[in-house]
Motif scaffolding. Structure first.
Motif, PDB file in Angstrom:
ATOM      1  N   ALA A  20       2.519  15.074 139.802  1.00  0.00           N
ATOM      2  CA  ALA A  20       3.036  13.743 139.488  1.00  0.00           C
ATOM      3  C   ALA A  20       2.756  12.863 140.695  1.00  0.00           C
ATOM      4  CB  ALA A  20       4.532  13.770 139.189  1.00  0.00           C
ATOM      5  N   SER A  21       2.243  11.671 140.439  1.00  0.00           N
ATOM      6  CA  SER A  21       1.895  10.746 141.525  1.00  0.00           C
ATOM      7  C   SER A  21       2.656   9.436 141.332  1.00  0.00           C
ATOM      8  CB  SER A  21       0.384  10.481 141.546  1.00  0.00           C
ATOM      9  OG  SER A  21       0.046   9.538 142.534  1.00  0.00           O
ATOM     10  N   VAL A  22       3.570   9.170 142.257  1.00  0.00           N
ATOM     11  CA  VAL A  22       4.466   8.014 142.163  1.00  0.00           C
ATOM     12  C   VAL A  22       3.973   6.895 143.078  1.00  0.00           C
ATOM     13  CG1 VAL A  22       6.832   7.189 142.526  1.00  0.00           C
ATOM     14  CG2 VAL A  22       6.434   9.519 141.681  1.00  0.00           C
ATOM     15  N   PHE A  23       4.055   5.665 142.576  1.00  0.00           N
ATOM     16  CA  PHE A  23       3.840   4.485 143.419  1.00  0.00           C
ATOM     17  C   PHE A  23       5.192   3.791 143.527  1.00  0.00           C
ATOM     18  CE2 PHE A  23       2.810   0.192 144.611  1.00  0.00           C
ATOM     19  CZ  PHE A  23       1.777   0.346 145.520  1.00  0.00           C
ATOM     20  N   TRP A  24       5.706   3.683 144.755  1.00  0.00           N
ATOM     21  CA  TRP A  24       7.086   3.242 144.985  1.00  0.00           C
ATOM     22  C   TRP A  24       7.131   1.872 145.663  1.00  0.00           C
ATOM     23  CZ3 TRP A  24      10.358   2.058 149.086  1.00  0.00           C
ATOM     24  CH2 TRP A  24      11.741   2.109 148.839  1.00  0.00           C
ATOM     25  N   LEU A  25       7.347   0.832 144.904  1.00  0.00           N
ATOM     26  CA  LEU A  25       7.601  -0.495 145.476  1.00  0.00           C
ATOM     27  C   LEU A  25       9.096  -0.768 145.279  1.00  0.00           C
ATOM     28  CD1 LEU A  25       6.440  -2.991 146.878  1.00  0.00           C
ATOM     29  CD2 LEU A  25       6.060  -3.999 144.629  1.00  0.00           C
ATOM     30  N   GLY A  26       9.895  -0.120 146.109  1.00  0.00           N
ATOM     31  CA  GLY A  26      11.348  -0.250 146.008  1.00  0.00           C
ATOM     32  C   GLY A  26      11.941  -1.070 147.127  1.00  0.00           C
ATOM     33  N   TYR A  27      11.114  -1.906 147.749  1.00  0.00           N
ATOM     34  CA  TYR A  27      11.584  -2.764 148.842  1.00  0.00           C
ATOM     35  C   TYR A  27      10.736  -4.027 148.871  1.00  0.00           C
ATOM     36  CZ  TYR A  27       7.579  -1.896 151.999  1.00  0.00           C
ATOM     37  OH  TYR A  27       6.338  -1.861 152.586  1.00  0.00           O
TER      38      TYR A  27
END
Length: 584
Positions: free
Chosen positions: A390-397
């Motif tokens: 699984a490959s996550v892209f995290w724009l949580g900021y």
């Protein structure tokens, strides 16, 4: 749970039992009222005094407390039975719907769930040339319904068992026990607050029946979708609802802005030279902000709908594209994943850096995460393994933008690091089976976010860390990141202006700070991660040019050399096979 048991389940009997407990609860309440009136109140007015009277009054008060606790426990049994009826009814309805569709498609479902059909095109009962795909879809629905029923059965059994034990051993007569049981029951209808420990969130979620979980997704989607500790599939379902609402809300606000005011005020209106109309300035500011958000949300929706890149990421994509986070806080939030991180053996989570925004998540950033996925899959195959990624892209900021000095400061990284730490802890909590091999990745300013995440209490829930194009991570040694220096991997292109940026002190050799702080391996945010003194493993990447090297670590321009294959090796758990480069 099997097909026959669920199909034949008599929900009415559960409802009858629930109603019976309601009557018992009501009758018990009347009994307490009679006790209060005929015993407690009469003794209180009897003027009976003395030692015996004191002991009797103490016991009577204690008994009254016990009766109230018992009443509370009885009411909880009724609530559990109501939840049981709702949960089993929902699972039964899903099963019946799947069985009806099988029948309508000329298929036969065996008691063990096997589906058969007539494959002869000349037969009157021929199921069609798409029968196999239809059967697979129906089989999946049947399995889901049985799983729902099993989960409800186990959840309800545990709750009833607890209350039955309380009734048997007398603990249900304790006011504190009854209060705690009531609080636990009430908590099931309340979404935990943001920031709650992910393990506690997962425990709460597991305590809900499937019907209750679906109700939460539909009614509390904006909370459920971004709550760490909620399983990925549920977050995806909730966030897709929220995304559509965000798009509709932004469009409604745009429509409500009204017509564009005239841009300039005339000489006559200002008693001087022409100036920009303040009403236009404010109207444009609001419009531009709404359009930026709207375009970003739409780009993500288009990706989920398969409207870009030839349908990649659409409803039937392989791997599935999950929306693990969405919101309009600050510059906007979005988290996507190629593959289900709750099921994958190897999970990667990339934090982007400078100039990242919502619009990019649906476009190039989604492709970056997919490239990482593909590279890790290839690495697994090269090692004769069945890929599970699984490959996550995290724009949580709020990533720094080019319009200000935020990239030079640590405040956004500190805030983002805390959120990223919580996110990875959530992935640990919801993962099924043995713990996944987790790789935390940071690109550019995102590497500083990862670095700050590792400094949170308890460390970062990751096994390996990848830092590329890094201006520093806020620490001086790889060993300070909590995963062991040999599990910290660094990629730094020779011509990357960000990865080669000197520390501020190095820019002013005549300052006092230069004498005190500057050293040859200093970067903008601490020691240069690619330096020998930092102590990480440096992997080979292409030199690139000043214009493309910073953005090509994941093959964005096809000039990254060994960078992306090396990333795939690390993500798939084969970091020992990377092509290496000497630290500088």
């Amino acid at each position: 749970m099997d097909i026959k048991t669920l199909y034949d389940a008599n929900i009415n009997n559960i409802t009858i039992a629930k109603n019976a407990y309601d009557k018992l609860f009501s009758a018990f309440g009347q009994h307490i009222e009679s006790w209060q009136h005929d015993v407690v109140d009469r003794l209180g007015h009897s003027e009976w005094t003395g030692t015996a009277a004191g002991h009797a009054n103490t016991r009577i008060q204690s008994l009254g407390t016990e009766l109230q606790a018992a009443k509370q426990e009885l009411g909880l049994v009724s609530k559990v039975l109501a939840d049981a009826a709702e949960g089993i009814a929902a699972a039964q309805a899903h099963l019946i719907s799947a069985l009806d569709d099988a029948k309508n498609n000329k298929m036969t479902v065996a008691p063990d769930g096997r589906i058969t059909w007539d494959k002869d095109p000349n037969s009157a009962n021929y199921a069609g040339d798409k029968a196999e795909a239809t059967a697979q879809e129906i089989s999946k629905r049947i399995t889901t319904a049985l799983t729902e029923a099993d989960h409800t059965d186990q959840t309800i059994s545990a709750r009833l068992g607890h209350l039955a034990t309380n009734a048997t051993n007398g603990t249900g007569l304790d006011a504190a026990t009854a209060k705690a049981d009531q609080a636990a029951a009430d908590a099931l209808s309340q979404v935990p607050a943001a920031g709650t420990d992910p393990a506690s969130v997962k425990k709460w979620w597991n305590g809900l029946t499937d019907a209750q979980q679906q109700h939460m997704i539909q009614t509390e989607h904006d909370k459920i979708g971004n709550l760490d500790g909620i399983p990925a599939a549920a977050r995806n379902d909730a966030n897709r609802i929220t995304l559509k609402n965000l798009i509709q809300d932004r469009q409604t606000q745009l429509d409500g802005l009204g017509p564009e005011p005239k841009k300039m005020l005339s000489v006559a209106e200002t008693n001087g030279g022409p100036v920009e109309n303040p009403d236009y300035t404010e109207w444009k500011r609001k419009r531009d902000a709404l359009l930026k958000n709207l375009d970003g949300f739409k780009s993500i929706q288009d990706r989920l709908d398969g409207k870009v890149d030839g349908g990649v990421g659409g409803p039937h994509s392989d791997p599935p594209l999950l929306l693990l986070g969405i919101g309009d806080q600050g510059q906007g939030r979005a988290i996507i994943s190629w593959g289900d991180p709750d099921k994958a053996r190897n999970v990667s989570s990339l934090v982007p850096g400078l100039n990242s925004n919502l619009a990019g998540v649906g476009g190039g950033d989604a492709k970056t995460a997919k490239r990482i996925y593909d590279s890790a899959v290839q690495s697994a195959k090269d090692n004769n393994e069945t890929p599970s990624v699984a490959s996550v892209f995290w724009l949580g900021y709020d990533a720094p933008q080019l319009d200000g000095p935020a990239v030079l400061m640590k405040d956004r990284a500190e805030e983002g690091g805390a959120a990223y730490n919580q996110f990875l802890a959530g992935l640990r909590a919801t993962h099924e089976g043995a713990p996944a091999h987790v790789t935390a990745q940071g690109h550019s300013y995102g590497s500083l976010v990862v670095g700050q995440a590792t400094q949170q209490t308890g460390g970062l829930a990751a096994d390996d860390i990848i830092l590329v194009g890094s201006p520093g991570v806020g620490v001086d040694k790889a060993s300070q990141l909590g995963v062991g220096a040999d599990h910290v991997y660094v990629g730094a292109a020779k011509n990357d202006p960000i990865a080669s940026a000197p520390a501020p002190e190095m820019l002013f050799p005549d300052s006092a700070a230069y004498e005190t702080f500057a050293h040859p391996n200093a970067s903008w945010h601490g020691t240069d991660p690619a330096s020998q003194s930092f102590g990480a493993q440096r992997f080979s990447v292409a030199d690139g040019t000043t214009f493309d090297s910073h953005d090509d670590y994941f093959g964005d321009h096809g000039k990254g050399g060994d960078s992306l294959p090396n990333v795939g090796k690390i993500v798939s758990g084969h970091g020992n096979t990377i092509t290496r480069e000497d630290p500088r």
